[in-house]
Each structure stands twice: as structure tokens, then as C-alpha cells.
Design a protein around this motif. Structure first.
Motif, mmCIF file in Angstrom:
data_model
loop_
_atom_site.group_PDB
_atom_site.id
_atom_site.type_symbol
_atom_site.label_atom_id
_atom_site.label_comp_id
_atom_site.label_asym_id
_atom_site.label_seq_id
_atom_site.Cartn_x
_atom_site.Cartn_y
_atom_site.Cartn_z
ATOM 1 N N GLU A 103 -1.187 -2.635 6.056
ATOM 2 C CA GLU A 103 -0.334 -1.903 5.113
ATOM 3 C C GLU A 103 1.146 -2.307 5.216
ATOM 4 O O GLU A 103 1.680 -2.517 6.297
ATOM 5 C CB GLU A 103 -0.454 -0.399 5.386
ATOM 6 C CG GLU A 103 0.338 0.445 4.407
ATOM 7 C CD GLU A 103 0.200 1.930 4.707
ATOM 8 O OE1 GLU A 103 0.146 2.707 3.746
ATOM 9 O OE2 GLU A 103 0.134 2.293 5.883
ATOM 10 N N CYS A 104 1.779 -2.366 4.046
ATOM 11 C CA CYS A 104 3.237 -2.541 3.940
ATOM 12 C C CYS A 104 3.652 -1.658 2.762
ATOM 13 O O CYS A 104 3.330 -1.954 1.624
ATOM 14 C CB CYS A 104 3.579 -4.002 3.687
ATOM 15 S SG CYS A 104 5.340 -4.301 3.511
ATOM 16 N N ASN A 105 4.331 -0.584 3.040
ATOM 17 C CA ASN A 105 4.543 0.468 2.034
ATOM 18 C C ASN A 105 5.784 0.216 1.173
ATOM 19 O O ASN A 105 6.892 0.122 1.697
ATOM 20 C CB ASN A 105 4.678 1.807 2.765
ATOM 21 C CG ASN A 105 4.516 2.978 1.839
ATOM 22 O OD1 ASN A 105 4.988 2.945 0.720
ATOM 23 N ND2 ASN A 105 3.846 4.004 2.303
ATOM 24 N N SER A 125 0.798 -1.217 0.000
ATOM 25 C CA SER A 125 0.000 0.000 0.000
ATOM 26 C C SER A 125 0.829 1.264 0.000
ATOM 27 O O SER A 125 1.955 1.290 0.428
ATOM 28 C CB SER A 125 -0.846 -0.024 1.262
ATOM 29 O OG SER A 125 -1.498 1.213 1.411
ATOM 30 N N CYS A 126 0.210 2.344 -0.478
ATOM 31 C CA CYS A 126 0.908 3.619 -0.436
ATOM 32 C C CYS A 126 0.017 4.735 0.050
ATOM 33 O O CYS A 126 0.434 5.873 0.117
ATOM 34 C CB CYS A 126 1.432 3.990 -1.804
ATOM 35 S SG CYS A 126 0.101 4.352 -2.932
ATOM 36 N N THR A 178 9.036 2.277 8.446
ATOM 37 C CA THR A 178 7.990 2.971 7.689
ATOM 38 C C THR A 178 6.720 3.084 8.542
ATOM 39 O O THR A 178 6.354 2.132 9.237
ATOM 40 C CB THR A 178 7.677 2.154 6.420
ATOM 41 O OG1 THR A 178 8.915 1.799 5.815
ATOM 42 C CG2 THR A 178 6.863 2.952 5.437
ATOM 43 N N ASN A 179 6.060 4.225 8.458
ATOM 44 C CA ASN A 179 4.772 4.421 9.143
ATOM 45 C C ASN A 179 3.680 3.694 8.383
ATOM 46 O O ASN A 179 3.478 3.967 7.204
ATOM 47 C CB ASN A 179 4.395 5.904 9.146
ATOM 48 C CG ASN A 179 4.916 6.601 10.370
ATOM 49 O OD1 ASN A 179 5.182 5.973 11.389
ATOM 50 N ND2 ASN A 179 5.074 7.904 10.266
ATOM 51 N N GLU A 180 2.963 2.818 9.051
ATOM 52 C CA GLU A 180 1.938 2.033 8.347
ATOM 53 C C GLU A 180 0.687 1.888 9.195
ATOM 54 O O GLU A 180 0.710 2.145 10.385
ATOM 55 C CB GLU A 180 2.517 0.652 8.001
ATOM 56 C CG GLU A 180 3.558 0.760 6.906
ATOM 57 C CD GLU A 180 4.485 -0.421 6.762
ATOM 58 O OE1 GLU A 180 5.177 -0.485 5.739
ATOM 59 O OE2 GLU A 180 4.530 -1.277 7.661
ATOM 60 N N THR A 181 -0.382 1.433 8.545
ATOM 61 C CA THR A 181 -1.658 1.324 9.258
ATOM 62 C C THR A 181 -2.427 0.084 8.790
ATOM 63 O O THR A 181 -1.882 -0.752 8.064
ATOM 64 C CB THR A 181 -2.478 2.630 9.040
ATOM 65 O OG1 THR A 181 -3.637 2.575 9.863
ATOM 66 C CG2 THR A 181 -2.892 2.822 7.595
ATOM 67 N N GLU A 194 3.437 -6.000 11.577
ATOM 68 C CA GLU A 194 2.379 -6.310 10.604
ATOM 69 C C GLU A 194 1.671 -7.618 10.992
ATOM 70 O O GLU A 194 0.451 -7.720 10.933
ATOM 71 C CB GLU A 194 2.964 -6.416 9.198
ATOM 72 C CG GLU A 194 3.453 -5.066 8.667
ATOM 73 C CD GLU A 194 4.200 -5.167 7.342
ATOM 74 O OE1 GLU A 194 4.514 -4.107 6.782
ATOM 75 O OE2 GLU A 194 4.479 -6.290 6.878
ATOM 76 N N SER A 200 9.805 -1.923 6.562
ATOM 77 C CA SER A 200 8.653 -2.086 7.442
ATOM 78 C C SER A 200 9.013 -2.918 8.660
ATOM 79 O O SER A 200 9.960 -3.708 8.623
ATOM 80 C CB SER A 200 7.541 -2.815 6.689
ATOM 81 O OG SER A 200 7.219 -2.128 5.512
#
Ligand code: AHR
Length: 322
Positions: A275-277, A22-23, A303-306, A159, A154
Motif C-alpha cells: 500500500e501507498c496511500n 491504495s486507500c 502515512t499508516n500503510e499495509t 514499502e 509515505s
């Protein structure tokens, strides 16, 4: 079993969960150390002086495609001297050969997305002896931290923990789940599996775990074998799938390739997408320039992820970049 029967069975009974490439939520961008065209400090190297080697691990997923695009586009935007890019087709020996060629060429920096965690010590030592800094990108390596400059990527274990939290919410009275895992021995699969197990409620059992190697093609027969062996609903109530592509492989032709995870949520296949950017290009080049100029960098840049859910998927889908 045909693909459509696989699909309808899953549609009816499963709580599929995929790791999203995701981005949208929190782009992995930082201001570049030196914006393209900005004057450099006297004596300092600029992007125009820099040759960066990126031995990409493969082209196995939409995530990887987006990661490759991010690296290539950032290299072009910043106007670096040369990007030495290669595709190792998910083979570590190809990545090692590509790295050795880059060391031989005398590149300024190597940014390595490692296919698996183990087996990097020798080539990392060779880069160190040649005084070429290495940034480990995306997945982790098990090599000693003294052998590379930093890691950008990440938190794969987090995750997995986030995925477990979703199952804990969806199966409060317990149950059984299957796991469709990523490439065996990769930092992504190892971290996600570890995080998942560490937070999954004890009343939820992992019935079976098999690898689909992060690809659609390899995920489909694994899913078919699962469905031959276990009855959805009765034997298991959910599947933890380590990436979107394998989830899409399992449900086959029901969704588009790009932005597939969101489409799968809109279509009711996935109940959550962690999410994994992949858009790591700006961070990689920013750090590379700092290293070339002997400036300090953070050893670990996460990385900031959600987590995304179906209720917002339709609204967010048009904003997805890939
Ligand atoms: O290492 C990141 C993982 O690699 C992504 O989750 C997956 O899609 C890719 O193949």
C-alpha cells in the motif's frame, strides 16, 4: 511481441509484485485543525482565509488521480478561500514555475508533491524569503530541512522493504527478479529501490532494473524488452514493479483502470500489493492551517500503510474508493 503474449507469459510464470495506490487499509486522515464551519479562536485565520498552492507533479497514475481528487475535495469541503492547482506534466521546471507564480501571488501556504528529489533549493529559498511555508507532500526532497516546514507522505523505503519480504517468502531457495522502477530520481523510486535492496535475501539476484516512469504506456515496452532478453521461469522468477499502473501496463487490457491493483490480484496477476496511500488532502490542509496560524507541526508525518494479498482482494475490491 503482442500485448496478449506478454500477458500470458507473465500469467504463467511470474510472481509480479506492485506498489499499490491504495486507500482501503488505513486512511490517511486526521481530525482537521478546525472543522469546516467551526468557530475559530479570536484573531486566528480560518480555512476561509487561506489560499493554498498545490503544484501537482502530473497525472501519470491512478494514484496521482486519487491524490488530486483528495486535495480538491478537501479544499471544497473545508471551504478554503482559494486552491491554486496546476499540473506540471511530470516536469520539474513546470512545478518550479508554478511555485514561483504562487510566491508572486502571495499565497498563504505551498504544498509541494515533488516529481524528483533534487533541484529544489533555489525555489524553496524564495518561498522562505517570502515567508510562505512549504509542506512537502508524498515524495521527498533532498533539500535541507530548514528550507521547508514539514513532509507528509509515505515511507517509500519501508514499502521497498515490504516488497523484498514478499519475494523472500515466495523464493525461499533464492532466484532472480527483475525491477520495473518508477520515475528516475523521484523519492518514491529511490526509496523503494533502496529499501528493496536492503532487505532482499542475498540468494535473490536483481537481474535487471529499468524505469517505466510510473506510467502504463512506458511500462509496456520495457516489459516487452525484458521478455525478449530473459526467459520467464528460467532466467527470472519474479518482477518487482514500483506501482500498480506499470503492473497494469505490463499486463495491458486484462484489468480495469480504477482499483486496478486489487483487480489484478483477483485475476491472478499480482501476488502482493504494497500500500501507498494517496488520500493526503485532510492532513495537508490541517497542517497548512496550523502553519498559517503559527502553530507547531510535526516535521515528518508518515502515512499508516499495509500489504494486501490475493486471498482478500475479492472481498476488499468493492470497498476500494478508486
Ligand atoms: O509518489 C507516489 C507514486 O507516484 C505512486 O506509487 C505512483 O503510482 C505515483 O505515480
Amino acid at each position: 511481441m503482442t500485448a496478449s503474449r506478454v500477458s500470458s507469459t507473465i500469467m504463467a510464470a511470474l510472481l509480479a509484485l506492485a506498489m499499490l495506490a491504495s486507500c482501503g487499509g488505513a486512511p490517511a486522515t486526521t481530525a482537521p485543525a478546525q472543522p469546516a464551519g467551526a468557530p475559530a479562536a479570536a484573531g486566528a485565520k480560518t480555512y476561509k482565509d487561506m489560499t493554498l498552492c498545490y503544484p501537482q507533479l502530473g497525472a501519470e497514475s491512478d494514484w496521482r488521480t486519487a491524490n488530486t481528487a483528495s486535495i480538491k475535495e478537501t479544499a471544497t469541503t473545508l471551504g478554503i478561500k482559494q486552491l491554486v492547482f496546476s499540473d506540471a506534466q511530470q516536469k520539474q521546471e513546470n512545478q518550479i514555475s508554478a511555485m514561483r507564480a504562487c510566491i508572486q501571488q502571495g499565497v498563504d501556504v505551498i504544498a509541494l508533491p515533488p516529481v524528483v528529489e533534487d533541484g529544489w533549493d533555489a525555489v524553496l529559498n524564495e518561498a522562505k524569503n517570502a515567508k510562505i511555508p512549504v509542506i512537502v507532500v508524498d515524495r521527498s526532497v533532498s533539500a535541507d530541512k530548514s528550507l521547508y516546514a514539514a513532509h507528509i507522505g509515505s515511507n517509500m523505503s519501508l514499502e521497498g522493504e515490504r516488497a523484498a519480504a514478499e519475494f523472500n517468502k515466495m523464493l525461499p531457495s533464492g532466484g532472480a527478479v527483475l525491477e520495473l522502477s518508477g520515475t528516475t530520481g523521484s523519492g518514491a523510486a529511490v526509496g523503494r529501490a533502496k529499501g528493496f535492496r536492503s532487505k532482499l535475501n542475498p540468494n535473490i539476484k536483481i537481474l535487471d532494473s529499468q524505469t517505466g516512469n510510473f506510467t502504463r504506456a512506458e511500462a509496456l515496452p520495457v516489459m516487452q524488452a525484458f521478455l525478449k532478453k530473459y526467459k520467464p521461469g528460467a532466467d527470472f522468477q519474479g518482477i518487482f514493479i514500483h506501482n500498480d499502473d506499470m503492473g497494469i501496463g505490463a499486463i495491458e487490457a486484462s484489468v480495469d483502470g480504477t482499483r486496478g491493483g486489487f483487480q489484478a490480484m483477483v485475476d491472478g496477476w499480482f501476488q502482493a500489493d504494497v500500500e501507498c496511500n494517496p488520500l493526503l488532502g485532510p492532513q495537508v490542509f490541517d497542517m497548512a492551517l496550523k502553519l498559517v496560524n503559527g502553530q507547531p507541526v510535526d516535521a515528518e508525518v508518515l502515512t499508516n500503510e499495509t500489504v494486501y494479498y490475493p486471498d482478500k482482494a475479492k472481498e476488499l475490491l468493492p470497498t476500494r474508493k478508486y
